[in-house]
Design a protein around this motif. Structure first.
Motif, short mmCIF file in Angstrom:
data_model
loop_
_atom_site.label_atom_id
_atom_site.label_comp_id
_atom_site.label_asym_id
_atom_site.label_seq_id
_atom_site.Cartn_x
_atom_site.Cartn_y
_atom_site.Cartn_z
N THR A 3 7.19 -13.39 9.33
CA THR A 3 7.00 -12.47 8.21
C THR A 3 6.06 -13.04 7.16
N THR A 4 5.27 -12.14 6.59
CA THR A 4 4.34 -12.49 5.51
C THR A 4 4.57 -11.56 4.33
N CYS A 5 4.61 -12.11 3.14
CA CYS A 5 4.64 -11.32 1.91
C CYS A 5 3.28 -11.46 1.23
N LEU A 6 2.59 -10.34 1.02
CA LEU A 6 1.30 -10.33 0.34
C LEU A 6 1.49 -9.85 -1.10
N ILE A 7 1.17 -10.69 -2.06
CA ILE A 7 1.29 -10.35 -3.48
C ILE A 7 -0.10 -10.31 -4.09
N ASN A 8 -0.46 -9.18 -4.69
CA ASN A 8 -1.74 -9.09 -5.39
C ASN A 8 -1.51 -9.04 -6.89
N ASN A 9 -2.35 -9.75 -7.64
CA ASN A 9 -2.16 -9.84 -9.08
C ASN A 9 -3.48 -9.64 -9.82
N PHE A 10 -3.40 -8.89 -10.90
CA PHE A 10 -4.53 -8.80 -11.83
C PHE A 10 -3.98 -8.59 -13.24
N ASN A 11 -4.05 -9.65 -14.03
CA ASN A 11 -3.64 -9.61 -15.44
C ASN A 11 -2.17 -9.21 -15.64
N TYR A 12 -1.30 -9.73 -14.78
CA TYR A 12 0.13 -9.46 -14.92
C TYR A 12 0.89 -10.77 -15.14
N LYS A 13 0.40 -11.60 -16.04
CA LYS A 13 1.02 -12.91 -16.24
C LYS A 13 2.47 -12.79 -16.71
N ASP A 14 2.81 -11.68 -17.38
CA ASP A 14 4.18 -11.51 -17.89
C ASP A 14 5.17 -11.16 -16.79
N ASP A 37 -5.04 -13.57 -6.55
CA ASP A 37 -5.34 -13.21 -7.93
C ASP A 37 -6.76 -12.66 -7.99
N ASP A 38 -6.89 -11.43 -8.48
CA ASP A 38 -8.18 -10.74 -8.47
C ASP A 38 -8.97 -11.02 -9.74
N THR A 39 -9.19 -12.33 -10.01
CA THR A 39 -9.96 -12.79 -11.16
C THR A 39 -9.34 -12.32 -12.47
N SER A 40 -8.07 -12.65 -12.67
CA SER A 40 -7.39 -12.30 -13.92
C SER A 40 -8.03 -13.00 -15.10
N THR A 41 -7.95 -12.35 -16.25
CA THR A 41 -8.51 -12.93 -17.48
C THR A 41 -7.42 -13.27 -18.49
N ASP A 42 -6.17 -13.16 -18.09
CA ASP A 42 -5.05 -13.40 -19.01
C ASP A 42 -4.36 -14.74 -18.78
N GLY A 43 -4.97 -15.60 -17.96
CA GLY A 43 -4.38 -16.90 -17.68
C GLY A 43 -3.42 -16.91 -16.51
N GLN A 69 -7.69 -3.79 -5.91
CA GLN A 69 -6.45 -4.06 -5.21
C GLN A 69 -6.60 -4.06 -3.70
N LEU A 70 -7.32 -3.07 -3.16
CA LEU A 70 -7.46 -3.00 -1.71
C LEU A 70 -8.16 -4.23 -1.16
N ALA A 71 -9.20 -4.68 -1.85
CA ALA A 71 -9.91 -5.88 -1.42
C ALA A 71 -9.03 -7.12 -1.54
N ALA A 72 -8.19 -7.17 -2.59
CA ALA A 72 -7.30 -8.32 -2.76
C ALA A 72 -6.28 -8.39 -1.62
N VAL A 73 -5.70 -7.25 -1.28
CA VAL A 73 -4.75 -7.23 -0.17
C VAL A 73 -5.44 -7.59 1.15
N THR A 74 -6.67 -7.12 1.31
CA THR A 74 -7.43 -7.44 2.52
C THR A 74 -7.66 -8.94 2.63
N THR A 75 -8.02 -9.58 1.54
CA THR A 75 -8.22 -11.02 1.53
C THR A 75 -6.95 -11.75 1.96
N GLY A 76 -5.81 -11.33 1.41
CA GLY A 76 -4.55 -11.96 1.77
C GLY A 76 -4.20 -11.74 3.23
N PHE A 77 -4.41 -10.52 3.72
CA PHE A 77 -4.09 -10.22 5.11
C PHE A 77 -4.92 -11.06 6.07
N LEU A 78 -6.20 -11.23 5.79
CA LEU A 78 -7.07 -11.99 6.68
C LEU A 78 -6.70 -13.47 6.73
#
Length: 324
Positions: A3-14, A37-43, A69-78
């Motif tokens: 099993t794989t869990c794919l987590i995508n994030n963009f500026n959701y540090k909280d 992480d899709d180049t977040s700017t919030d640290g 988001q779609l590209a981020a998930v694609t990166t993780g899947f590959l």
């Protein structure tokens, strides 16, 4: 079954740590957790590196520039190796027994290609999420619905047979057929729409577990929720064009003859264990607007009237059994 869990994030540090921790806290552990992480700017990227870089079950990938988001998930899947892929947005979280129950369902139903669950929608604090009870968890089979196939429904009606991103999982082979996608268009953030409709078109047999095993957070930074409210009519039209684009792309990939496929609408309807009347009328519309009769056996055809009777008998049979 890996099993794989794919987590995508963009500026959701909280929220992102809560999401990751919920994946790590499963009663049956994931074999791998991949965070993009899709180049977040919030640290966010610094928090990810500090808290999870040393965890052997977690892999962190930072996009060099924002791609959606779609590209981020694609990166993780590959970069993944799992047989079953689970999705998790960085502002949502899993019930501790989500993976355990999902794997049981995949094992008990070898024909299951795509599993989705009810979402526990909440706002503000985590304590507002209403988790399923222990009794419901122990009797999860009673909440399982076989949703059959939805190829025709997706292609002809653009129906969404699935949940928002975090509530979905699927066999790897379907993602391998749809990723990477060369027709992303406006789907930078609409990854769940792409995965849900594409999996239907690719022939995934779908099941629904009607329990809130995933918590969906509504908040002022929620990209999907905010956009669903503020999108104007021009953006809606552009999104519809993008949907037509990828449906056409996938139907050509599968070598479907849409006219011949649509004639079998009554028999796809029969694959659904617990249909409702809305679905009945959707399939009836599909069948009635095709200019030819409905194929029934290799030796002959039967009329649209017979197709109507096939669907009516199926839904009335279900309605009768559900009242017992």
């Amino acid at each position: 079954m890996k099993t794989t869990c794919l987590i995508n994030n963009f500026n959701y540090k909280d929220y992102v740590c809560e999401a990751i921790d919920s994946a790590l806290a499963q009663t049956h552990p994931f074999d791998e957790i991949i965070i993009v992480d899709d180049t977040s700017t919030d640290g966010s990227n610094l928090i990810l590196q500090e808290q999870y870089a040393q965890n052997p079950h977690v892999k962190i990938i930072i996009h060099p520039h924002n791609q959606g988001q779609l590209a981020a998930v694609t990166t993780g899947f590959l970069q993944s190796t799992g047989d079953i892929i689970f999705f998790l947005d960085a502002d949502d979280f899993y019930h501790p027994q989500y993976l355990e129950i999902a794997l049981n369902i995949y094992r008990e139903n070898p024909n299951c290609g795509f599993l989705y669950c009810q979402m526990g929608i909440f706002s503000k604090g985590k304590e507002n999420y209403q988790a399923p009870t222990e009794v419901q968890i122990s009797q999860y089979q009673n909440y399982l619905n076989d949703r059959g196939y939805s190829i025709i429904l997706a292609m002809e009606m653009q129906r969404f047979v699935g949940s928002p991103s975090s509530g979905n999982s699927m066999q790897r082979k379907y993602l391998s057929d749809m990723l990477p996608c060369t027709c992303i268009g406006n789907y930078r953030i609409w990854a769940d729409t792409y995965f849900v409709i594409a999996s239907s078109i690719l022939g995934a047999h779908k099941f629904l577990i009607n329990l809130p095993l995933v918590a969906y957070r509504v908040h002022d930074k929620n990209i999907f929720y905010s956009n669903s409210i503020t999108r104007d009519r021009f953006k809606v039209y552009q999104d519809q064009l993008a949907t037509v684009q990828f449906i056409t792309f996938l139907s050509q990939k599968m070598n479907y003859n849409r006219l011949l496929l649509a004639r079998n609408a009554p028999y796809e309807f029969k694959t659904i264990d617990s249909p409702n009347w809305d679905l009945f009328f959707d399939y009836l519309k599909i069948m009635l607007r095709t200019p030819a009769s409905v194929p029934f056996t290799p030796n002959g055809r039967l009329s649209k009237l017979h197709g109507f009777a096939v669907m009516l008998k199926h839904i009335l049979s279900f309605q009768k059994s559900s009242k017992r």
